[in-house]
Design a protein around this motif. Structure first.
Motif, mmCIF file in Angstrom:
data_model
loop_
_atom_site.group_PDB
_atom_site.id
_atom_site.type_symbol
_atom_site.label_atom_id
_atom_site.label_comp_id
_atom_site.label_asym_id
_atom_site.label_seq_id
_atom_site.Cartn_x
_atom_site.Cartn_y
_atom_site.Cartn_z
ATOM 1 N N LEU A 143 0.864 -1.176 0.000
ATOM 2 C CA LEU A 143 0.000 0.000 0.000
ATOM 3 C C LEU A 143 0.899 1.224 0.000
ATOM 4 C CD1 LEU A 143 -2.736 1.444 0.337
ATOM 5 C CD2 LEU A 143 -2.383 1.257 2.798
ATOM 6 N N ILE A 144 0.766 2.026 -1.011
ATOM 7 C CA ILE A 144 1.581 3.238 -1.108
ATOM 8 C C ILE A 144 0.713 4.407 -0.677
ATOM 9 C CG2 ILE A 144 2.888 4.736 -2.648
ATOM 10 C CD1 ILE A 144 3.613 2.257 -4.256
ATOM 11 N N ASP A 145 1.031 4.916 0.500
ATOM 12 C CA ASP A 145 0.287 6.033 1.060
ATOM 13 C C ASP A 145 1.279 7.066 1.604
ATOM 14 O OD1 ASP A 145 1.271 4.862 3.373
ATOM 15 O OD2 ASP A 145 -0.683 4.339 4.185
ATOM 16 N N ARG A 146 0.766 8.023 2.334
ATOM 17 C CA ARG A 146 1.595 9.093 2.885
ATOM 18 C C ARG A 146 2.754 8.539 3.712
ATOM 19 N NH1 ARG A 146 -0.395 13.066 7.725
ATOM 20 N NH2 ARG A 146 1.525 14.254 7.887
ATOM 21 N N ASN A 147 2.456 7.626 4.637
ATOM 22 C CA ASN A 147 3.497 7.079 5.506
ATOM 23 C C ASN A 147 4.547 6.302 4.720
ATOM 24 O OD1 ASN A 147 2.278 8.147 7.814
ATOM 25 N ND2 ASN A 147 0.996 6.341 8.070
ATOM 26 N N TRP A 148 4.096 5.515 3.746
ATOM 27 C CA TRP A 148 5.021 4.745 2.920
ATOM 28 C C TRP A 148 5.958 5.690 2.181
ATOM 29 C CZ3 TRP A 148 6.757 4.194 -1.991
ATOM 30 C CH2 TRP A 148 7.360 2.994 -2.341
ATOM 31 N N LEU A 149 5.372 6.722 1.584
ATOM 32 C CA LEU A 149 6.174 7.660 0.808
ATOM 33 C C LEU A 149 7.165 8.396 1.701
ATOM 34 C CD1 LEU A 149 6.720 8.777 -1.980
ATOM 35 C CD2 LEU A 149 4.882 10.431 -1.620
ATOM 36 N N GLN A 150 6.724 8.839 2.869
ATOM 37 C CA GLN A 150 7.623 9.531 3.785
ATOM 38 C C GLN A 150 8.776 8.629 4.217
ATOM 39 O OE1 GLN A 150 4.851 10.814 6.824
ATOM 40 N NE2 GLN A 150 4.724 12.859 5.965
ATOM 41 N N SER A 151 8.485 7.350 4.447
ATOM 42 C CA SER A 151 9.543 6.437 4.887
ATOM 43 C C SER A 151 10.532 6.111 3.776
ATOM 44 C CB SER A 151 8.936 5.152 5.455
ATOM 45 O OG SER A 151 8.391 4.358 4.428
ATOM 46 N N HIS A 152 10.121 6.245 2.532
ATOM 47 C CA HIS A 152 11.005 5.927 1.416
ATOM 48 C C HIS A 152 11.789 7.131 0.896
ATOM 49 C CE1 HIS A 152 8.871 2.155 1.455
ATOM 50 N NE2 HIS A 152 9.774 1.676 0.623
ATOM 51 N N LEU A 153 11.266 8.323 1.138
ATOM 52 C CA LEU A 153 12.002 9.509 0.704
ATOM 53 C C LEU A 153 13.143 9.752 1.677
ATOM 54 C CD1 LEU A 153 9.233 12.031 -0.373
ATOM 55 C CD2 LEU A 153 11.026 11.085 -1.815
ATOM 56 N N LYS A 154 14.329 9.882 1.148
ATOM 57 C CA LYS A 154 15.488 10.170 1.987
ATOM 58 C C LYS A 154 15.510 11.661 2.276
ATOM 59 C CE LYS A 154 17.978 6.468 -0.202
ATOM 60 N NZ LYS A 154 18.227 6.260 -1.598
ATOM 61 N N ASP A 155 16.382 12.033 3.162
ATOM 62 C CA ASP A 155 16.514 13.449 3.485
ATOM 63 C C ASP A 155 17.346 14.206 2.457
ATOM 64 O OD1 ASP A 155 14.957 13.254 5.765
ATOM 65 O OD2 ASP A 155 16.657 12.710 7.031
ATOM 66 N N ASN A 156 17.663 13.542 1.359
ATOM 67 C CA ASN A 156 18.449 14.199 0.315
ATOM 68 C C ASN A 156 17.665 15.354 -0.279
ATOM 69 O OD1 ASN A 156 20.201 12.100 0.734
ATOM 70 N ND2 ASN A 156 19.710 11.025 -1.157
#
Length: 105
Positions: free
Chosen positions: A3-16
Motif C-alpha cells: 500500500l503506497i500512502d503518505r506514511n510509505w512515501l515519507q519512509s522511502h524519501l530520503k533526506d536528500n
C-alpha cells in the motif's frame, strides 16, 4: 505491491535535497500533488502508485497498466466483505514468500 500512502512515501524519501523534485520529474506526478500527499491533504491515486513504486524499485517487475486497469475494474465491483476476503487470501498466498504481508489491514 505494498500500500503506497503518505506514511510509505515519507519512509522511502530520503533526506536528500531534491529527491522529492526528482520523484515528481521522473514519475510525471506534479510537485504540488506529491507535496499534498506528504502533508496528508491528498491520497496517492491508483494510477500513481505503480509510478511511485517503480521510482523506488526500478529493477523489480511491474504489473502492466492493462493488468492494473483490469484489477481495479474488478475490485470496484466487489463488496467490502469480498474485498476483505480477497486481501486476506492474497496475503495468505504471499506470506510464505514475503513476511511483510503480515501487516494488519
Amino acid at each position: 505491491m505494498e500500500l503506497i500512502d503518505r506514511n510509505w512515501l515519507q519512509s522511502h524519501l530520503k533526506d536528500n535535497r531534491g529527491e522529492q523534485a526528482r520523484l515528481a520529474r521522473e514519475t510525471g506526478i506534479s510537485p504540488d500533488k506529491i507535496s499534498k500527499i506528504l502533508k496528508g491533504a491528498r491520497q496517492v491515486q491508483a494510477n500513481e502508485a505503480p509510478l511511485i513504486w517503480k521510482f523506488f524499485y526500478p529493477d523489480q517487475p511491474q504489473t502492466s497498466p492493462e493488468e492494473v486497469k483490469e484489477l481495479l475494474e474488478l475490485w470496484s465491483r466487489l463488496s467490502p466483505e469480498e474485498r476483505d476476503f480477497l486481501l486476506k487470501s492474497a496475503k495468505g498466498l504471499l506470506s510464505p514468500l514475503d513476511p511483510s504481508t503480515h501487516r494488519s489491514s
